[in-house]
Motif scaffolding. Sequence first.
Motif, PDB file in Angstrom:
ATOM      1  N   LEU A 107       0.825  -1.209   0.000  1.00 29.88           N
ATOM      2  CA  LEU A 107       0.000   0.000   0.000  1.00 29.88           C
ATOM      3  C   LEU A 107       0.860   1.261   0.000  1.00 29.88           C
ATOM      4  O   LEU A 107       0.571   2.221  -0.718  1.00 29.88           O
ATOM      5  N   ILE A 108       1.910   1.261   0.790  1.00 29.01           N
ATOM      6  CA  ILE A 108       2.793   2.422   0.868  1.00 29.01           C
ATOM      7  C   ILE A 108       3.510   2.637  -0.470  1.00 29.01           C
ATOM      8  O   ILE A 108       3.619   3.769  -0.948  1.00 29.01           O
ATOM      9  N   LYS A 109       3.984   1.555  -1.077  1.00 28.52           N
ATOM     10  CA  LYS A 109       4.655   1.672  -2.370  1.00 28.52           C
ATOM     11  C   LYS A 109       3.715   2.241  -3.436  1.00 28.52           C
ATOM     12  O   LYS A 109       4.087   3.117  -4.204  1.00 28.52           O
ATOM     13  N   LYS A 110       2.483   1.730  -3.475  1.00 30.60           N
ATOM     14  CA  LYS A 110       1.518   2.211  -4.465  1.00 30.60           C
ATOM     15  C   LYS A 110       1.139   3.667  -4.205  1.00 30.60           C
ATOM     16  O   LYS A 110       1.031   4.462  -5.139  1.00 30.60           O
ATOM     17  N   GLY A 111       0.940   4.015  -2.946  1.00 31.05           N
ATOM     18  CA  GLY A 111       0.607   5.392  -2.600  1.00 31.05           C
ATOM     19  C   GLY A 111       1.714   6.361  -2.950  1.00 31.05           C
ATOM     20  O   GLY A 111       1.473   7.445  -3.482  1.00 31.05           O
ATOM     21  N   THR A 112       2.948   5.954  -2.687  1.00 30.46           N
ATOM     22  CA  THR A 112       4.095   6.792  -3.017  1.00 30.46           C
ATOM     23  C   THR A 112       4.229   6.969  -4.520  1.00 30.46           C
ATOM     24  O   THR A 112       4.494   8.076  -5.004  1.00 30.46           O
ATOM     25  N   LEU A 113       4.028   5.894  -5.266  1.00 30.92           N
ATOM     26  CA  LEU A 113       4.101   5.958  -6.726  1.00 30.92           C
ATOM     27  C   LEU A 113       3.046   6.909  -7.291  1.00 30.92           C
ATOM     28  O   LEU A 113       3.344   7.749  -8.145  1.00 30.92           O
ATOM     29  N   LEU A 114       1.820   6.805  -6.788  1.00 32.74           N
ATOM     30  CA  LEU A 114       0.750   7.703  -7.239  1.00 32.74           C
ATOM     31  C   LEU A 114       1.046   9.155  -6.888  1.00 32.74           C
ATOM     32  O   LEU A 114       0.846  10.061  -7.697  1.00 32.74           O
ATOM     33  N   ALA A 115       1.514   9.378  -5.669  1.00 31.15           N
ATOM     34  CA  ALA A 115       1.806  10.743  -5.238  1.00 31.15           C
ATOM     35  C   ALA A 115       2.900  11.370  -6.105  1.00 31.15           C
ATOM     36  O   ALA A 115       2.787  12.532  -6.510  1.00 31.15           O
ATOM     37  N   ALA A 155       3.645  10.544  -9.179  1.00 32.62           N
ATOM     38  CA  ALA A 155       3.107  10.741 -10.529  1.00 32.62           C
ATOM     39  C   ALA A 155       2.283  12.020 -10.621  1.00 32.62           C
ATOM     40  O   ALA A 155       2.266  12.680 -11.662  1.00 32.62           O
ATOM     41  N   TYR A 156       1.613  12.383  -9.542  1.00 35.18           N
ATOM     42  CA  TYR A 156       0.766  13.580  -9.535  1.00 35.18           C
ATOM     43  C   TYR A 156       1.435  14.775  -8.862  1.00 35.18           C
ATOM     44  O   TYR A 156       0.788  15.791  -8.617  1.00 35.18           O
ATOM     45  N   GLY A 157       2.706  14.646  -8.526  1.00 37.48           N
ATOM     46  CA  GLY A 157       3.441  15.762  -7.943  1.00 37.48           C
ATOM     47  C   GLY A 157       3.022  16.105  -6.529  1.00 37.48           C
ATOM     48  O   GLY A 157       3.179  17.233  -6.079  1.00 37.48           O
ATOM     49  N   GLY A 158       2.481  15.138  -5.812  1.00 35.21           N
ATOM     50  CA  GLY A 158       2.004  15.395  -4.449  1.00 35.21           C
ATOM     51  C   GLY A 158       2.833  14.679  -3.406  1.00 35.21           C
ATOM     52  O   GLY A 158       3.932  14.199  -3.665  1.00 35.21           O
ATOM     53  N   THR A 159       2.272  14.594  -2.225  1.00 33.24           N
ATOM     54  CA  THR A 159       2.908  13.963  -1.082  1.00 33.24           C
ATOM     55  C   THR A 159       2.083  12.759  -0.669  1.00 33.24           C
ATOM     56  O   THR A 159       0.861  12.790  -0.733  1.00 33.24           O
ATOM     57  N   CYS A 160       2.759  11.718  -0.216  1.00 37.31           N
ATOM     58  CA  CYS A 160       2.077  10.535   0.293  1.00 37.31           C
ATOM     59  C   CYS A 160       2.067  10.602   1.816  1.00 37.31           C
ATOM     60  O   CYS A 160       3.117  10.694   2.456  1.00 37.31           O
ATOM     61  N   TYR A 161       0.879  10.572   2.394  1.00 38.77           N
ATOM     62  CA  TYR A 161       0.718  10.574   3.849  1.00 38.77           C
ATOM     63  C   TYR A 161       0.274   9.189   4.291  1.00 38.77           C
ATOM     64  O   TYR A 161      -0.492   8.520   3.596  1.00 38.77           O
ATOM     65  N   LEU A 162       0.727   8.770   5.451  1.00 38.46           N
ATOM     66  CA  LEU A 162       0.401   7.452   5.979  1.00 38.46           C
ATOM     67  C   LEU A 162      -0.378   7.602   7.276  1.00 38.46           C
ATOM     68  O   LEU A 162       0.037   8.327   8.174  1.00 38.46           O
ATOM     69  N   LEU A 163      -1.498   6.894   7.351  1.00 39.03           N
ATOM     70  CA  LEU A 163      -2.327   6.886   8.551  1.00 39.03           C
ATOM     71  C   LEU A 163      -2.435   5.453   9.028  1.00 39.03           C
ATOM     72  O   LEU A 163      -2.822   4.563   8.276  1.00 39.03           O
ATOM     73  N   THR A 164      -2.036   5.210  10.265  1.00 39.55           N
ATOM     74  CA  THR A 164      -2.200   3.888  10.858  1.00 39.55           C
ATOM     75  C   THR A 164      -3.237   3.988  11.958  1.00 39.55           C
ATOM     76  O   THR A 164      -3.359   5.024  12.617  1.00 39.55           O
ATOM     77  N   PHE A 165      -3.990   2.932  12.140  1.00 41.39           N
ATOM     78  CA  PHE A 165      -4.999   2.960  13.181  1.00 41.39           C
ATOM     79  C   PHE A 165      -5.149   1.582  13.803  1.00 41.39           C
ATOM     80  O   PHE A 165      -4.821   0.572  13.196  1.00 41.39           O
ATOM     81  N   TYR A 166      -5.638   1.567  15.024  1.00 43.98           N
ATOM     82  CA  TYR A 166      -5.831   0.340  15.780  1.00 43.98           C
ATOM     83  C   TYR A 166      -7.165   0.414  16.499  1.00 43.98           C
ATOM     84  O   TYR A 166      -7.723   1.483  16.704  1.00 43.98           O
ATOM     85  N   ASP A 167      -7.641  -0.725  16.924  1.00 43.71           N
ATOM     86  CA  ASP A 167      -8.907  -0.842  17.630  1.00 43.71           C
ATOM     87  C   ASP A 167      -8.832  -0.083  18.961  1.00 43.71           C
ATOM     88  O   ASP A 167      -7.952  -0.351  19.777  1.00 43.71           O
ATOM     89  N   GLU A 168      -9.746   0.836  19.174  1.00 42.81           N
ATOM     90  CA  GLU A 168      -9.742   1.644  20.401  1.00 42.81           C
ATOM     91  C   GLU A 168     -10.029   0.814  21.640  1.00 42.81           C
ATOM     92  O   GLU A 168      -9.657   1.195  22.738  1.00 42.81           O
ATOM     93  N   THR A 169     -10.710  -0.300  21.480  1.00 49.59           N
ATOM     94  CA  THR A 169     -11.040  -1.118  22.646  1.00 49.59           C
ATOM     95  C   THR A 169      -9.835  -1.889  23.168  1.00 49.59           C
ATOM     96  O   THR A 169      -9.863  -2.416  24.265  1.00 49.59           O
TER      97      THR A 169
END
Length: 62
Positions: free
Chosen positions: A20-28, A30-44
């Motif tokens: 996912l990170i590789k694909k996101g970075t590649l897309l970003a 290609a479009y001249g943008g930045t790739c941001y990463l959000l991780t999340f876990y179960d709050e319980t």
Amino acid sequence: MMMNKDVLVCVRYYKNAENLIKKGTLLAKAYGGTCYLLTFYDETDNQRTFERTSQEEIIKDW
């Protein structure tokens, strides 16, 4: 006219994270943008387990 497009990659399961990170970075790039990463876990899940800490470290390395 090219507009910059940022990409947000959301990751929960570390085994999928690398692709996912590789694909996101590649897309970003290609479009001249930045790739941001959000991780999340179960709050319980209030306990910080060894597995969760290990997963966070693996994701940070990528």
